[in-house]
Enzyme design. Structure first.
Site, PDB file in Angstrom:
ATOM      1  N   GLU A  95       9.887 -30.258  -4.108  1.00  0.00           N
ATOM      2  CA  GLU A  95       8.501 -29.822  -3.090  1.00  0.00           C
ATOM      3  C   GLU A  95       7.659 -30.707  -3.646  1.00  0.00           C
ATOM      4  O   GLU A  95       6.609 -31.114  -2.562  1.00  0.00           O
ATOM      5  CB  GLU A  95       8.038 -28.377  -3.857  1.00  0.00           C
ATOM      6  N   HIS A  98       7.901 -33.360  -0.902  1.00  0.00           N
ATOM      7  CA  HIS A  98       7.055 -33.342   0.202  1.00  0.00           C
ATOM      8  C   HIS A  98       5.562 -33.572   0.221  1.00  0.00           C
ATOM      9  O   HIS A  98       4.945 -34.327   1.133  1.00  0.00           O
ATOM     10  CB  HIS A  98       7.053 -31.626   0.613  1.00  0.00           C
ATOM     11  N   HIS A 102       3.558 -36.374   2.414  1.00  0.00           N
ATOM     12  CA  HIS A 102       2.001 -36.047   2.924  1.00  0.00           C
ATOM     13  C   HIS A 102       0.993 -37.293   2.462  1.00  0.00           C
ATOM     14  O   HIS A 102       0.475 -37.768   3.413  1.00  0.00           O
ATOM     15  CB  HIS A 102       1.620 -34.819   2.355  1.00  0.00           C
TER      16      HIS A 102
END
Length: 230
Positions: A95, A98, A102
């Site tokens: 996670e 991600h 970004h």
């Protein structure tokens, strides 16, 4: 042929989902030698990547882990947030992968995020327009509804396909970071187990994408397969 393909993919999806849940259960019960929690690992990975504006929060539910780019939060399920297992470490790092995407403006994540509003509308359309179109298929209006459903299905399928590079890249970032931090996973066995857990998680996205493609092809055959409507 289209129906057979959908059935085959549905069976494959069931097998993959069952395998993934078994793997996750196994690795959730496999303690991490470093004794770090998922939250500890998430915080360290974010800091190591120079990310200090992302919050790590505990999200309700099982397997509810996700990164939310709109409010910049890494949401970890209770078993991952407080867990000290191989699964907790792998999921937390994934996670955060991600979040790194970004921060680095990873193009596939940007494209996927931009699609979300359109996908939400398309998904809602599919729920109603498709069934109504089937019921009224013999009429011109019913055929038109199915054409609208076909357009919505293209968007949903594209979203599923675009999700694949996003998920695989996040896992690759997670595994590379875990491999470079020997204090977290202190043996090659632990790293292999984390890789196995993330691989099966990725396979759930693969079969989901294949399922969307199969449904799109089936709908295309219905609409453009050469049959005539009255």
């Amino acid at each position: 042929m289209g129906i057979i393909l959908i059935i085959v993919i549905a069976i494959a999806s069931f097998i993959v989902q069952a395998r993934f849940k078994n793997k996750f259960k196994k690795y959730s019960e496999t303690p991490l030698s470093s004794g770090l929690t998922g939250r500890d690992i998430a915080e360290k990975m974010l800091n190591d990547n120079g990310i200090y504006d992302v919050r790590i929060v505990s999200a309700e539910g099982n397997l509810s882990d996700h990164y939310n780019p709109s409010d910049r939060t890494v949401n970890l399920s209770p078993s991952v947030y407080s867990g000290k297992s191989i699964a907790a470490a792998a999921v937390a790092a994934h996670e955060c992968g991600h979040a790194v995407q970004h921060a680095k403006a990873y193009s596939w994540l940007q494209f996927r995020s931009a699609m979300v509003p359109v996908v939400n509308i398309s998904s809602n359309l599919l729920q109603y327009v498709f069934m109504l179109g089937l019921i009224m298929y013999a009429s011109s209006f019913g055929y038109t509804l199915l054409l609208i459903a076909f357009g919505a299905m293209i968007v949903v399928t594209l979203f599923s396909v675009v999700t694949l590079p996003v998920e695989f890249d996040a896992s690759n970032r997670a595994l590379a970071w875990l491999d470079s931090n020997k204090g977290i996973m202190q043996s090659s066995v632990e790293h292999t187990q984390a890789k196995d857990a993330l691989w099966w998680a990725a396979m759930t996205y693969v079969v989901a994408a294949l399922g969307s493609v199969a449904q799109l092809l089936y709908l295309a055959m219905m609409l453009f397969g050469g049959g005539r409507r009255d």
